[in-house]
Design a protein around this motif. Structure first.
Motif, short mmCIF file in Angstrom:
data_model
loop_
_atom_site.label_atom_id
_atom_site.label_comp_id
_atom_site.label_asym_id
_atom_site.label_seq_id
_atom_site.Cartn_x
_atom_site.Cartn_y
_atom_site.Cartn_z
N HIS A 16 33.80 30.71 14.63
CA HIS A 16 34.16 31.75 13.66
C HIS A 16 33.03 32.77 13.57
CE1 HIS A 16 37.88 30.21 12.07
NE2 HIS A 16 37.35 29.02 11.92
N SER A 17 33.41 34.02 13.32
CA SER A 17 32.43 35.07 13.13
C SER A 17 31.77 34.88 11.76
CB SER A 17 33.13 36.43 13.20
OG SER A 17 32.20 37.46 13.08
N PRO A 18 30.43 35.06 11.65
CA PRO A 18 29.75 34.79 10.38
C PRO A 18 30.28 35.64 9.22
CG PRO A 18 28.16 35.41 12.09
CD PRO A 18 29.53 35.49 12.69
N TRP A 19 30.38 36.97 9.40
CA TRP A 19 30.91 37.79 8.31
C TRP A 19 31.74 38.94 8.84
CZ3 TRP A 19 32.43 37.66 3.64
CH2 TRP A 19 32.65 38.83 2.93
N ASN A 20 31.19 39.74 9.71
CA ASN A 20 31.94 40.87 10.22
C ASN A 20 32.12 40.71 11.73
OD1 ASN A 20 29.31 41.23 10.91
ND2 ASN A 20 29.17 43.35 10.24
N ASP A 26 39.29 33.84 15.57
CA ASP A 26 39.89 34.63 14.50
C ASP A 26 41.26 35.18 14.87
OD1 ASP A 26 37.63 34.27 12.87
OD2 ASP A 26 36.59 35.88 13.95
#
Length: 65
Positions: A16-20, A26
């Protein structure tokens, strides 16, 4: 999704991408839900057609059960 959630970072390309930003993980769930929805629509059409053909087959064969 097991590799993404419980992989402990072993597979960074599908994590998963950490935040952006977005990664492969995803995109998996939305596409999976779309394909399941399409498959359910086809399955309902097939089930309805099967019931219609069974009804007409029994009716035209003279109810020989």
């Amino acid at each position: 999704m097991i590799l993404v959630d419980d992989g402990d970072g072993a597979y960074e390309r599908i994590d998963h991408s950490p935040w952006n930003g977005c990664t492969l993980a995803d995109f998996v769930m939305p596409f999976f839900l779309f394909i399941v929805g399409v498959a359910i629509a086809f399955a309902l059409k097939i089930a309805l057609r099967t019931l219609k053909m069974l009804f007409w087959g029994v009716l035209l064969q003279g109810n020989s059960f």
